[in-house]
Motif scaffolding. Structure first.
Motif, PDB file in Angstrom:
ATOM      1  N   SER A   1      15.895  13.217 -40.815  1.00 51.82           N
ATOM      2  CA  SER A   1      14.944  12.119 -40.663  1.00 51.82           C
ATOM      3  C   SER A   1      14.490  11.717 -42.060  1.00 51.82           C
ATOM      4  CB  SER A   1      13.752  12.565 -39.814  1.00 51.82           C
ATOM      5  OG  SER A   1      12.801  11.524 -39.684  1.00 51.82           O
TER       6      SER A   1
ATOM      7  N   ARG B   1       7.878  17.955 -38.540  1.00 50.46           N
ATOM      8  CA  ARG B   1       8.003  18.204 -39.983  1.00 50.46           C
ATOM      9  C   ARG B   1       6.756  18.916 -40.486  1.00 50.46           C
ATOM     10  NH1 ARG B   1       8.664  12.840 -43.252  1.00 50.46           N
ATOM     11  NH2 ARG B   1      10.117  12.311 -41.571  1.00 50.46           N
TER      12      ARG B   1
ATOM     13  N   PRO C   1       2.365  14.457 -42.849  1.00 54.91           N
ATOM     14  CA  PRO C   1       3.098  13.383 -42.183  1.00 54.91           C
ATOM     15  C   PRO C   1       2.190  12.507 -41.335  1.00 54.91           C
ATOM     16  CG  PRO C   1       3.532  15.509 -41.140  1.00 54.91           C
ATOM     17  CD  PRO C   1       2.789  15.792 -42.404  1.00 54.91           C
TER      18      PRO C   1
ATOM     19  N   ASP D   1       5.748   8.790 -39.360  1.00 55.68           N
ATOM     20  CA  ASP D   1       6.763   9.764 -39.764  1.00 55.68           C
ATOM     21  C   ASP D   1       7.224  10.578 -38.563  1.00 55.68           C
ATOM     22  OD1 ASP D   1       6.546   9.029 -42.439  1.00 55.68           O
ATOM     23  OD2 ASP D   1       4.982  10.507 -42.856  1.00 55.68           O
ATOM     24  N   ARG D   2       6.286  10.989 -37.760  1.00 57.16           N
ATOM     25  CA  ARG D   2       6.626  11.863 -36.641  1.00 57.16           C
ATOM     26  C   ARG D   2       7.369  11.107 -35.549  1.00 57.16           C
ATOM     27  NH1 ARG D   2       1.647  16.204 -36.358  1.00 57.16           N
ATOM     28  NH2 ARG D   2       2.489  17.462 -38.051  1.00 57.16           N
TER      29      ARG D   2
ATOM     30  N   ASP E   1       9.445   8.744 -36.240  1.00 56.03           N
ATOM     31  CA  ASP E   1      10.793   8.702 -36.821  1.00 56.03           C
ATOM     32  C   ASP E   1      11.536  10.011 -36.552  1.00 56.03           C
ATOM     33  OD1 ASP E   1      10.360   6.176 -37.786  1.00 56.03           O
ATOM     34  OD2 ASP E   1       9.858   6.820 -39.823  1.00 56.03           O
ATOM     35  N   ASP E   2      10.804  11.124 -36.624  1.00 58.37           N
ATOM     36  CA  ASP E   2      11.426  12.426 -36.381  1.00 58.37           C
ATOM     37  C   ASP E   2      11.922  12.532 -34.937  1.00 58.37           C
ATOM     38  OD1 ASP E   2      10.711  12.975 -38.962  1.00 58.37           O
ATOM     39  OD2 ASP E   2       9.040  14.300 -38.448  1.00 58.37           O
TER      40      ASP E   2
END
Length: 680
Positions: free
Chosen positions: A245, A300, A314, A318-319, A321-322
């Motif tokens: 990611s 992450r 994050p 971001d999360r 996206d993960d």
């Protein structure tokens, strides 16, 4: 820090580039019957002060990527630090028997140049830097060894030659590249680059000073064969894989082969391999996987996923996206998303942002925000939240917050041990606190009305961590959401009445709720009760009565441990206990009655053996009712058993007195009962 090397002597070698290309992966061993690791490390670097440091970094192996630093103090005490995997799957598993202590710690490896490495260990407050070089003779040796076929490393002649090379050419003293480890495993090490000389090393700590001599950083593969008879019969946990990611590696697993995909978004912290070490958690996950293709992952900064800087935690973006990266890697175009606790916040945002990839949204123990405001009065105040976070930081390393998150099992030593270890391998104390502070700032109230996917919201009424009004609010704000309120005080979803949660999820996703599956077993049950407890309590007063009951309960549980009894339930001053044999139950009951008499209490006990239904760890069925009625027929200080029990312990030396035939309330017919006279 430390002596820098002449770059002309190094040439074009970039060890940083080579070793950073080793992406984390869990893969089967190339040698059948062996475990396997691949990575790099410093064999051992002694310092003039007497301190010694060892480095192991194995991003690829057959069980769990990890990093490890070993430290020997001048008095010879070894401590092994591990980051990224449970200790029982990393270096301490193999070498822990020869060390005084093994601990989880945050270990950061930073390449500050093509041949310059920095190692930081938070638990040691250590910054260990080194510069590396590959002289001409080593370059030739490395080139030759890298061309050897993997099978050649099974040759004792080759291994012995490499040991002599390390001893004589590199000046490393006695070196063994194959042999028996302290754990009993047989191991051999081989590699594509067996030697890079470490020079100019320095440990930024007044305890260490400069190195006593140079050592070698090696890239190698290691193969480990377990001792005979050590095969583990427990089902293997799923394989851990990694999804990319952006610039972060996210650890994930896929379990089950059901017709629908289900992504489990964990709460605060997690570790996808340690979850399988707790039977209740494992049972919960396998039940989900029985009707879905279950996708698990570590966010992450937590668990086996890449760590992140504590000053840049994050974001929810971001999360999200993960999650998308994990779904892509798992081949999932769309999935139901199940968010637990803090994971519910991100799950709700994901469902609103990516409805085309979200077939359904399931929230358990969720909330919209974590700080109280006039229009959200059921959350804690800012001061209360700050005190909670400070308490977590102080308690980290132990079973932090278990009494709040899972009060029904908080006194269970086995659960305490697992929960403490689970937290340690999920995040460092600093990361745990940073995540709590970040979660405190989140408010998703504005996005809830925009969610358009089918949604199920669940919460336990007595939840001690997240007020039930938080989920009530969430369900009211999401159009068409189904809200289910369940009894219980546990916030953790995998303890307590898990079947109620699992049944709701299965029915919501599949339209069908399976009947509860019961296992029928022959069980011996023991009931105990303090006779005349109300009168005794009135005579003693509340505080003295509570102290006496605590002494009684400690006595009972001590005897249960000695006689292998399993506490099924306890309420007030009585116990229900399951035994796998009637003789042990009788001897345990007699010991409890005798011990209680020394406390000045008259305890009565009843024992019966019959067929019981086992569901969710609880015993059900007529045999339970019979056992309770048998106890009711006992006098204070007496153990009474059914005729079934007496017949089953024939030849045990236990003696009985006939108590005649009795009608047991609510149980048809008459029952022959016996009192225990001597339980030797």
């Amino acid at each position: 820090v430390g002596q820098k090397l002449d770059r002309k002597a190094v040439g074009n070698v970039s060890l940083a580039e080579e070793l950073q290309s080793l992406a984390p992966a869990v893969q089967p061993s190339p040698w059948p019957g062996y475990e396997w690791v691949e990575g790099f490390g410093v064999m051992a670097m002694p310092f003039a002060s007497g301190h010694v440091f060892v480095l192991r970094a194995f991003p690829r192996n057959s069980f769990a990527p990890y990093k490890s630093v070993w430290h020997r103090t001048p008095d010879g005490t070894w401590t092994i630090f591990v980051d990224g995997a449970p200790a029982d799957k990393a270096c301490p598993r193999y070498f822990g028997a020869a060390a005084e202590e093994s601990r989880s710690a945050r270990i950061d490896l930073t390449w500050t140049g093509p041949m310059d490495l920095e190692v930081a260990v938070d638990a040691l407050e250590l910054r260990w830097t080194m510069s590396l070089t590959e002289p001409a003779y080593l370059r030739a040796l490395n080139a030759a060894s890298s061309r050897l076929p993997e099978a050649a490393w099974r040759s004792p002649v080759l291994i012995r030659g490499m040991e002599l090379m390390a001893s004589v050419v590199l000046g490393m003293g006695d070196v063994e590249l194959a042999g028996k480890l302290p754990s009993g495993h047989w191991a051999t090490a081989g590699g594509s680059r067996p030697g890079i000389t470490c020079q100019g090393a320095h440990a930024a700590d007044d305890r260490c000073n400069s190195p006593a001599k140079q050592t070698s950083l090696c890239r190698w593969k290691g193969f480990l064969q377990a001792p005979l008879g050590s095969a583990n019969k427990k089902p293997m946990s799923p394989t851990t894989r990694y999804a990319r990611s952006a610039d972060v590696n996210i650890a994930y697993q896929v379990v089950g082969e059901g017709p629908l995909d289900l992504v489990l978004v964990p709460g605060w912290v997690s570790q996808v391999e340690a979850v399988w070490d707790e039977p209740t958690h494992e049972a919960f996950l396998r039940r989900l996987a029985s009707f879905s293709r279950l996708i698990l992952f570590d966010k992450r900064g937590t668990g086996l996923s890449d760590r992140v800087s504590l000053d840049r935690m994050p974001t929810l973006d971001d999360r999200m996206d993960d999650v998308r990266a994990v779904m892509d890697a798992a081949g999932s175009e769309s999935a139901a998303v199940f968010g637990t606790s803090e994971g519910g916040v991100m799950s709700a945002l994901f469902a609103a942002t990516y409805p085309q990839r979200t077939t359904a949204l399931i929230l358990y123990g969720a909330y919209a925000k974590r700080i109280r405001t006039p229009d959200y009065p059921w959350a804690p105040t800012a001061d209360e939240r700050e005190r909670d976070i400070e308490g977590v930081e102080r308690a980290w390393g132990g079973p932090a917050q278990l009494d709040v998150l899972a009060p029904s099992v908080a006194s269970d030593p086995r659960m305490q041990d697992w929960w403490a270890r689970y937290l340690r391998v999920s995040a460092s104390p600093g990361a745990a606190v940073a995540l709590l502070k970040m979660n405190t700032q989140i408010d998703i109230r504005p996005i809830l009305p925009t969610i358009r996917v089918p949604t199920l919201v669940m919460h336990r009424t007595g939840d001690l961590d997240i007020d039930v009004d938080g989920s009530r609010y969430v369900a009211q704000q999401i159009p068409g959401a189904k809200y289910v309120e369940l009894p219980g005080r546990d916030h953790l979803w995998f303890v307590g009445d898990t079947e109620a949660i699992l049944g709701e999820i299965e029915e919501f996703l599949t339209g069908v709720r399976r009947a509860a599956e019961f296992d029928r077993v022959l069980a011996t049950v023991m009931f105990t009760d303090i006779a005349d407890s109300t009168a005794i309590a009135a005579g003693l007063g509340d505080s003295r009565w509570r102290a006496l009951v605590e002494s009684h309960n400690s006595l009972v549980r001590r005897e249960l441990d000695l006689h292998r009894g399993r506490e099924v339930d306890s309420a007030g001053d009585g116990f229900l206990v399951h035994f796998d044999g009637p003789a042990r139950a009788i001897r345990c009951a007699s010991a409890i009655v005798d011990g209680a008499a020394r406390l000045g209490l008259g305890v009565r006990a009843g024992v019966h053996t019959g067929e019981c239904e086992v569901a969710g760890g609880k015993l059900r069925g007529v045999a339970i009712h019979i056992g309770a009625r048998v106890m009711a027929a006992a006098a204070p200080g007496e153990v009474v058993v059914s005729s079934t029990v007496r017949d089953l312990v024939a030849g045990s030396g236990i003696q009985f007195a006939d108590r005649g035939r009795h009608e047991l309330k609510g149980v048809p017919g008459e029952w022959q009962l016996y009192a225990v006279v001597r339980a030797t």
